[in-house]
Design an enzyme around this catalytic site. Structure first.
Site, mmCIF file in Angstrom:
data_model
loop_
_atom_site.group_PDB
_atom_site.id
_atom_site.type_symbol
_atom_site.label_atom_id
_atom_site.label_comp_id
_atom_site.label_asym_id
_atom_site.label_seq_id
_atom_site.Cartn_x
_atom_site.Cartn_y
_atom_site.Cartn_z
ATOM 1 N N SER A 135 0.819 -1.205 0.000
ATOM 2 C CA SER A 135 0.000 0.000 0.000
ATOM 3 C C SER A 135 0.855 1.258 0.000
ATOM 4 O O SER A 135 1.958 1.277 0.569
ATOM 5 C CB SER A 135 -0.856 -0.036 1.273
ATOM 6 O OG SER A 135 -1.365 1.229 1.554
ATOM 7 N N TYR A 159 -1.967 -0.120 10.324
ATOM 8 C CA TYR A 159 -2.238 -0.777 9.035
ATOM 9 C C TYR A 159 -1.009 -0.707 8.132
ATOM 10 O O TYR A 159 -0.524 -1.720 7.618
ATOM 11 C CB TYR A 159 -3.451 -0.105 8.360
ATOM 12 C CG TYR A 159 -3.624 -0.502 6.919
ATOM 13 C CD1 TYR A 159 -4.120 -1.755 6.580
ATOM 14 C CD2 TYR A 159 -3.267 0.369 5.880
ATOM 15 C CE1 TYR A 159 -4.260 -2.135 5.247
ATOM 16 C CE2 TYR A 159 -3.408 0.002 4.558
ATOM 17 C CZ TYR A 159 -3.904 -1.252 4.244
ATOM 18 O OH TYR A 159 -4.027 -1.617 2.924
ATOM 19 N N LYS A 163 1.928 -3.600 6.626
ATOM 20 C CA LYS A 163 2.337 -3.800 5.220
ATOM 21 C C LYS A 163 3.864 -3.758 5.112
ATOM 22 O O LYS A 163 4.460 -4.549 4.383
ATOM 23 C CB LYS A 163 1.701 -2.729 4.322
ATOM 24 C CG LYS A 163 0.182 -2.821 4.234
ATOM 25 C CD LYS A 163 -0.261 -4.068 3.494
ATOM 26 C CE LYS A 163 -1.754 -4.200 3.396
ATOM 27 N NZ LYS A 163 -2.185 -5.467 2.820
#
Ligand code: NAD
Ligand code: UFG
Length: 352
Positions: A135, A159, A163
């Site tokens: 991302s 989040y 990643k």
């Protein structure tokens, strides 16, 4: 015919990616826990492909990638059927950025532990080709120039941190295995829209957090007004700028990345997947209203915590490496996303 495991394959990006993969002649094994999706998307993928589709080309296993006996059984079954899994596209994971601030452990467990389970099974079954859903939220992005793959990595949310952790796990796996792996980390920017048929689209089971599905819900009257988070950003109209990419262009990029890996020497590669074009929140809202001849009432509100004014991809490495180019513009994104929304105002819930 190569058998590819698609984790999270009934979700938004996974279901759309199944279409070009099947069109290109891959056989698919899909795993999904349905924590944020419905397996109805698979039926719709079959409907889209109609006569060009044979049932045997998709095998679906409901389940969680953290359930190791389950995951192992999927690899084993494929091997026993003489259709071993030869590559993985790994979409499965939790993706709500703001929720990750409230429930960080859920994100570490699902995204990072889930990926470790997957990589362990891949090692066990000799499958060493993987395309991973990373991302743009891993970047620091403190300037107004497009982001390169070499730009500073400094995620501001759990989040994004998960990643980065998964990319690091993949990197050390690559390094430790005498460079026998083929790995592509695709760092997505802002995918929006839907397949042009309107049969599949974004189907969040919870209240949406992202701009585009909220615009759709305002346009169809399910939400009163769009709150635009800040009109005092240092941009040309005061609202944040993002790099929106049509979901089918993103799907095509996965296909191109998989083809590239399977044809080339073992390597690990990081690629930004965006169009390189920046669009402000106001631009997107105005374009949506114009293209779809509808109203999207909005008001300006406080800035959202953690937002950045400008996140746009430098996609030159992607286009040069994969020969991929985005084919669909913002008009098409707005048109196709609205078509899906109009036909399925409650997502897949109403479909039996
Ligand atoms: P999605 O929620 O629609 O798809 C993810 C799928 O994974 C869902 O179907 C969900 O049910 C499944 N899943 C989640 N945890 C699982 C588990 N432990 N085991 C099995 N299945 C599980 O989201 P999406 O937009 O399709 O995103 C796919 C991937 O791309 C995610 O990893 C996400 O972080 C990443 N990504 C998405 C965006 C975006 O804007 N949509 C941007 C950057 C990266
Ligand atoms: N926005 C609003 N109102 C809303 C929702 C969003 O004004 O109700 C604004 C945001 O402030 C932001 C823009 O619309 O400026 C886009 O916001 P999204 O939530 O749609 O997307 P983000 O850029 O914040 O994040 C998305 C994905 C991440 C991914 C990231 C990469 O959610 O997973 O893009 O850029 F990492």
């Amino acid at each position: 015919m190569k058998n590819i495991l698609i984790t999270g394959g009934t979700g938004y990006i996974g279901s759309h990616t199944c279409i070009p993969l099947l069109e290109k002649g891959y056989r698919l094994t899909i795993i999904d826990s349905s924590v944020n999706s419905s397996p109805i998307s698979i039926l719709k993928v079959k409907e889209i492909l109609k006569d060009n589709f044979k049932d045997e080309l998709i095998t679906y296993y409901p389940g969680d990638i953290r359930d190791k006996p389950f995951l192992s059984s999927v690899f084993l079954k494929a091997k026993e059927l003489k259709k071993p899994i030869q590559g993985v596209i790994h979409f499965a994971g939790l993706k709500a950025v703001s929720e990750s601030l409230l429930k960080p452990l859920d994100y570490w467990h699902s995204n990072v532990y889930g990926s470790i389970c997957l990589i362990e099974e891949m090692l066990k079954y000799g499958c060493r080709n993987i395309v991973f859903s990373s991302s743009a939220s891993i970047y620091e992005s403190s300037s107004f120039i497009p982001i390169l793959e070499s730009s500073k990595i400094n995620p501001s949310t759990p989040y994004g941190q998960t990643k980065v952790a998964i990319e690091n796990i993949l990197y050390s796996t690559f390094k430790s295995s005498k460079n026998s792996w083929r790995i592509a980390n695709l760092r997505y920017f802002n995918p929006i829209g839907a397949h042009e048929s309107g049969l599949i689209g974004e189907n969040p089971l919870d209240i949406p957090n992202n701009l585009f599905p909220i615009i759709c819900k305002v346009a169809n009257g399910k939400i009163d007004k769009l709150k635009i988070f800040g009109n005092d950003w240092p941009t040309y109209d005061g609202t944040c700028i993002r790099d929106y990419i049509h979901i089918m262009d993103l799907a095509d990029a996965h296909c191109a990345a998989l083809d590239f890996l399977l044809k080339n020497e073992p390597q690990i590669i990081n690629l930004n997947v965006g169009t390189g074009i920046g669009t402000s929140v106001l631009d997107l809202v105005n374009k949506f209203m114009k293209v779809n001849d509808c109203k999207v009432p909005y008001k300006f509100s406080e800035r959202r915590k953690g937002d950045l004014p400008f996140i746009v991809a430098d996609n030159q490495k992607l286009t040069a490496t994969l020969g991929w180019q985005p084919k669909r513009n913002l008009n098409q994104m707005c048109k196709d996303g609205w078509k899906w929304q109009m036909a399925n105002p409650n997502g897949f819930i109403d479909i039996n």
